[in-house]
Design an enzyme around this catalytic site. Sequence first.
Site, short mmCIF file in Angstrom:
data_model
loop_
_atom_site.label_atom_id
_atom_site.label_comp_id
_atom_site.label_asym_id
_atom_site.label_seq_id
_atom_site.Cartn_x
_atom_site.Cartn_y
_atom_site.Cartn_z
N LYS A 53 2.81 0.20 9.39
CA LYS A 53 3.77 -0.12 8.33
C LYS A 53 5.15 -0.39 8.92
O LYS A 53 5.82 -1.35 8.53
CB LYS A 53 3.83 1.04 7.32
CG LYS A 53 2.58 1.14 6.45
CD LYS A 53 2.52 2.42 5.62
CE LYS A 53 1.20 2.49 4.86
NZ LYS A 53 1.03 3.71 4.07
N GLN A 97 3.80 9.42 3.42
CA GLN A 97 2.39 9.17 3.77
C GLN A 97 1.51 10.32 3.30
O GLN A 97 1.82 11.50 3.53
CB GLN A 97 2.26 8.95 5.29
CG GLN A 97 0.89 8.52 5.75
CD GLN A 97 0.47 7.14 5.23
OE1 GLN A 97 1.30 6.28 4.98
NE2 GLN A 97 -0.82 6.94 5.05
N ASP A 120 5.33 2.75 -3.33
CA ASP A 120 3.88 3.01 -3.34
C ASP A 120 3.32 2.87 -4.76
O ASP A 120 2.10 2.76 -4.94
CB ASP A 120 3.60 4.45 -2.87
CG ASP A 120 3.12 4.51 -1.42
OD1 ASP A 120 2.49 3.54 -0.96
OD2 ASP A 120 3.37 5.53 -0.76
N1 GUN Z 1 -2.54 7.35 2.34
C1 GUN Z 1 -3.58 6.48 2.20
N2 GUN Z 1 -3.18 5.36 1.58
C2 GUN Z 1 -1.86 5.52 1.32
C3 GUN Z 1 -0.90 4.69 0.70
O1 GUN Z 1 -1.14 3.56 0.24
N3 GUN Z 1 0.37 5.20 0.63
C4 GUN Z 1 0.67 6.43 1.11
N4 GUN Z 1 1.93 6.86 0.97
N5 GUN Z 1 -0.20 7.23 1.68
C5 GUN Z 1 -1.48 6.76 1.79
#
Ligand code: GUN
Length: 287
Positions: A53, A97, A120
């Site tokens: 990311k 995350q 998100d």
């Molecule tokens: N863990 C697995 N997928 C995601 C996501 O799309 N965003 C976040 N913040 N954590 C995750």
Amino acid sequence: MTAQLIDGVALSRRLREALRVRVSTLSARHTQPGLAVILVGDNPASQVYVRNKVKACEEVGIRSVLETHPASLTEAALLQRIAAFNADPAIHGILVQLPLPPHIDAQRVIEAIAPEKDVDGFHVANAGALMVGRPGFQPCTPYGCMKMLEHIGYPLRGKHAVVIGRSNIVGKPMAMLLLQANATVTICHSATTDLAHHTRQADVIVAAVGRRALVTADMVKPGAVVIDVGMNRDDTGKLCGDVDFEGVRQVAGWITPVPGGVGPMTITMLLTNTVEAAERAGATPAR
Ligand code: GUN
């Protein structure tokens, strides 16, 4: 029949080029989009996701701030960090995350993020906006799946979509987006009896469970679109999805690969939401 591939890498490249232009326009107005990424603990998969990311942000000109904390971080300390980013005008998006260590209440943490910075799309305000069809932020994975369907020009109106999985992150918002696009939607989950009965009737299947080879060729209607959200490892340690790719591609009309399908699109939609958040912040008069 051999299915046509929906290439998430190629589509991401195109969408990210367009984002770079939007970032330049913002920069000309002295705003660089900023994303705060918070990682708690040392989950190896999360470390890889977060690294990807941050790298993708760099690629399109988004400033990212990565904070890593030990698994022992208290919930109160995490909430304080979120409050600081909420108050920081140079930060337009905040991502914590998941998963978080068990002593931290993930939903309480998500609700602490200002909804206008919740890139998100997990905050109840954004989930609610999606439910009632109001503008908000859409969760990145379902948003990316919809972009793929849009890219192949698939007419969802009146089609039968079967979503396998009912998580707040993928399954539920995916169903809402498909519904908004006028599909008839079935949500299957761990308590569904006879999954194959449902999938065989589907024009579109979205598999989001996290179990490899869950969807096999005999479960797919010829010509169906199969979107694989799964992220698993096979016996040799190779990345694979929830769909038996080699079998299903002989039956389906369209299929997304793993890797190179939904994964890169999820990150692309995170970048999209972050740029969108910066644009919206710029359009709001300073208080
Ligand atoms: N863990 C697995 N997928 C995601 C996501 O799309 N965003 C976040 N913040 N954590 C995750």
